[in-house]
Design a protein around this motif. Structure first.
Motif, PDB file in Angstrom:
ATOM      1  N   ARG A 275       0.833  -1.213   0.000  1.00  0.00           N
ATOM      2  CA  ARG A 275       0.000   0.000   0.000  1.00  0.00           C
ATOM      3  C   ARG A 275       0.862   1.256   0.000  1.00  0.00           C
ATOM      4  O   ARG A 275       0.571   2.230  -0.704  1.00  0.00           O
ATOM      5  N   HIS A 276       1.926   1.239   0.795  1.00  0.00           N
ATOM      6  CA  HIS A 276       2.786   2.419   0.886  1.00  0.00           C
ATOM      7  C   HIS A 276       3.458   2.718  -0.448  1.00  0.00           C
ATOM      8  O   HIS A 276       3.485   3.873  -0.899  1.00  0.00           O
ATOM      9  N   LEU A 277       4.010   1.706  -1.094  1.00  0.00           N
ATOM     10  CA  LEU A 277       4.702   1.918  -2.357  1.00  0.00           C
ATOM     11  C   LEU A 277       3.733   2.324  -3.465  1.00  0.00           C
ATOM     12  O   LEU A 277       4.110   3.039  -4.393  1.00  0.00           O
ATOM     13  N   ALA A 278       2.483   1.889  -3.351  1.00  0.00           N
ATOM     14  CA  ALA A 278       1.479   2.229  -4.373  1.00  0.00           C
ATOM     15  C   ALA A 278       1.134   3.715  -4.358  1.00  0.00           C
ATOM     16  O   ALA A 278       0.618   4.243  -5.350  1.00  0.00           O
ATOM     17  N   THR A 279       1.408   4.410  -3.253  1.00  0.00           N
ATOM     18  CA  THR A 279       1.101   5.844  -3.193  1.00  0.00           C
ATOM     19  C   THR A 279       1.960   6.646  -4.160  1.00  0.00           C
ATOM     20  O   THR A 279       1.631   7.794  -4.479  1.00  0.00           O
ATOM     21  N   ALA A 280       3.062   6.057  -4.624  1.00  0.00           N
ATOM     22  CA  ALA A 280       3.938   6.751  -5.576  1.00  0.00           C
ATOM     23  C   ALA A 280       3.430   6.641  -7.004  1.00  0.00           C
ATOM     24  O   ALA A 280       4.011   7.250  -7.915  1.00  0.00           O
ATOM     25  N   GLY A 281       2.364   5.857  -7.220  1.00  0.00           N
ATOM     26  CA  GLY A 281       1.843   5.699  -8.574  1.00  0.00           C
ATOM     27  C   GLY A 281       1.196   4.347  -8.757  1.00  0.00           C
ATOM     28  O   GLY A 281       0.248   4.002  -8.056  1.00  0.00           O
ATOM     29  N   SER A 282       1.718   3.538  -9.670  1.00  0.00           N
ATOM     30  CA  SER A 282       1.121   2.243  -9.960  1.00  0.00           C
ATOM     31  C   SER A 282       1.459   1.224  -8.873  1.00  0.00           C
ATOM     32  O   SER A 282       2.375   1.417  -8.081  1.00  0.00           O
ATOM     33  N   ALA A 283       0.686   0.148  -8.850  1.00  0.00           N
ATOM     34  CA  ALA A 283       0.904  -0.910  -7.865  1.00  0.00           C
ATOM     35  C   ALA A 283       2.283  -1.518  -8.062  1.00  0.00           C
ATOM     36  O   ALA A 283       2.694  -1.799  -9.195  1.00  0.00           O
TER      37      ALA A 283
END
Length: 450
Positions: A275-283
């Motif tokens: 979830r945290h890394l997805a905030t930068a864009g794509s999953a």
């Protein structure tokens, strides 16, 4: 004693089918093309190991991961290691620290340090730093820990963060964490005392710290100069403290409950990272490194029969074909392992696989190194569906009780989507090699001494 005719025919049929479906590993740069095809667009590649001390498992896993990063844009590596120790490596591979690779691994001090302080991980971490050097921060590949053994170091990380962003909250957290002072930074001593009523539990205190941190991070903007990654790192440490407190309280109550708590924590960390890394864009796409016993679907083994679940099972249940589970296997060779908990690592001879085990079957194919795809192999799966013994060596290896200590029944077709078998393997080389690792080799005739 000769094998009954029906068993001989079944065995020969299995070997013929395995030889038909296996893909020999020749050492070429394209040897894992079949695995890349199997993984396809999946977002999670779970790469196991049949021991915590085999050079080839670590090396092949690293090579597969490099291809996933360069060819399929995988952006995170999540490993069976403690969160704060792996975060130090994460900072190194992102160019946020001036340490050298071996020093970035020095946080791994707790037994068994060789799991991550070894030559293969050192070289991979250096490769990853070089790979990241010319990438923007949002495209860099991170290195993260999933485990929960860092109770006290995670407390210190929470306090250090709060000291920077909210000194009053830090004072309250410090007062609450003082509940653990009687344990003198000994996690198992805390668990023993709390489990048997010798001292009070600190459950309420760790829950209060986590709740307050979550509330604060949700309501208050990040202070100037503080990155979102730092807030995420701190909150995960607070969650780890909460889960580790419960883990150490339950570890004296039975294996099933403590095992399930640990793997639940690892999965929660993996999902939070996603979830945290997805905030930068794509999953994001994530590689997971852990033991086969954590990454092979537990419901397809006798672990599931006794009520245990694991990371592989929970990730597969949530993501289905978006998760690919890869196991590793060996028939004989050497392993780095201890004889008892918290003892120095030894270079131990690995016995040949037990007759009838998967290790024995793979050895009898006559192919020394191969990839065996299982997903989508309709002709093969019925032949590998029945229960059969499989070896698991952790940080302790006891050849004298190998059947009882290191084998369990599995349904291979449901446990993994693919298996990498390397018939003869060597011992993982720790960075901190002393005379005991070199001198404690078993004789060629071990264990019979004949």
């Amino acid at each position: 004693m000769t094998m009954p005719t029906a068993e001989v025919q079944a065995s020969e049929s299995l070997l013929r089918s395995l030889r038909k479906h296996m893909q020999p590993l020749t050492g070429s740069s394209r040897q894992y093309d079949g695995l890349m095809t199997l993984i396809g667009p999946a977002r999670f590649a779970l790469l196991g190991e049949a021991s915590h001390g085999t050079q080839e498992f670590y090396r092949e896993r690293a090579e597969i991961t490099k291809r996933l990063i360069t060819e399929k844009n995988f952006s995170a590596i999540a490993v069976e290691a403690d969160w704060p120790d792996a975060w130090r490596v994460n900072r190194y591979v992102r160019g946020l620290s001036d340490e050298v690779a071996a020093v970035s691994l020095s946080g791994f001090e707790r037994f068994p340090a060789w799991m991550w302080r070894n030559t293969v991980v050192r070289d991979f971490v250096e490769w990853l730093r070089i790979h990241n050097a010319n990438l923007s921060p949002e495209r860099q590949v991170g290195f993260y820990g999933l485990d929960l053994y860092s109770l006290f170091s995670s407390m210190q990380a929470v306090l250090a963060y709060l000291d920077k962003v909210d000194p009053e909250a830090a004072r309250r957290a410090r007062s609450r964490y003082a509940c653990f002072d009687h344990a003198a930074e000994d996690s198992q001593a805390y668990g023993y005392a709390a489990s048997f009523g010798l001292k009070g539990s600190c459950e309420d205190e760790v829950v209060q710290v986590l709740r307050e941190m979550r509330r604060r991070d949700a309501e208050a903007p990040l202070p100037p100069g503080l990155e979102a990654d730092e807030a995420f790192y701190a909150q995960q440490n607070a969650r780890l403290v909460r889960n580790a407190e419960e883990y150490y309280r339950t570890m004296f109550q039975g294996r099933v409950s403590s095992w399930n708590l640990r793997d639940t924590h690892m999965v929660e960390t993996l999902f939070a990272l996603d979830r945290h890394l997805a905030t930068a864009g794509s999953a994001p796409n994530v590689v997971v490194w852990a033991h086969n016993s954590h990454l092979g679907d537990a419901s397809a083994t006798e672990m599931g029969d006794r009520g245990e679940f694991n990371v592989g099972q929970l990730v597969r249940e949530r993501y289905g074909n978006d998760a690919v589970l890869v196991g590793f296997s060996t028939h004989h060779g050497w392993v780095t392992a201890a004889s008892n908990w918290d003892e120095p690592p030894e270079r131990k001879r690995v016995r040949v696989g037990l007759a009838g085990s998967w290790e024995d079957v793979f050895h009898n194919t006559g192919t020394p190194r191969f990839l065996l795809p299982l997903r989508g192999q309709a002709g093969l799966r019925p032949l590998v569906a029945g229960p059969r013994l499989q070896r698991a060596i952790g940080v302790i290896y006891r050849p004298d009780t190998e059947r009882q200590s290191h084998y369990f029944n599995t349904h291979l077709d449901q446990q993994f989507d693919a298996v990498v078998h390397i018939d003869e393997t060597s011992a993982l080389e720790p960075l901190d090699v002393d005379q005991s690792w070199h001198s404690r080799e078993a004789p060629e005739t071990f264990p019979s001494s004949v």
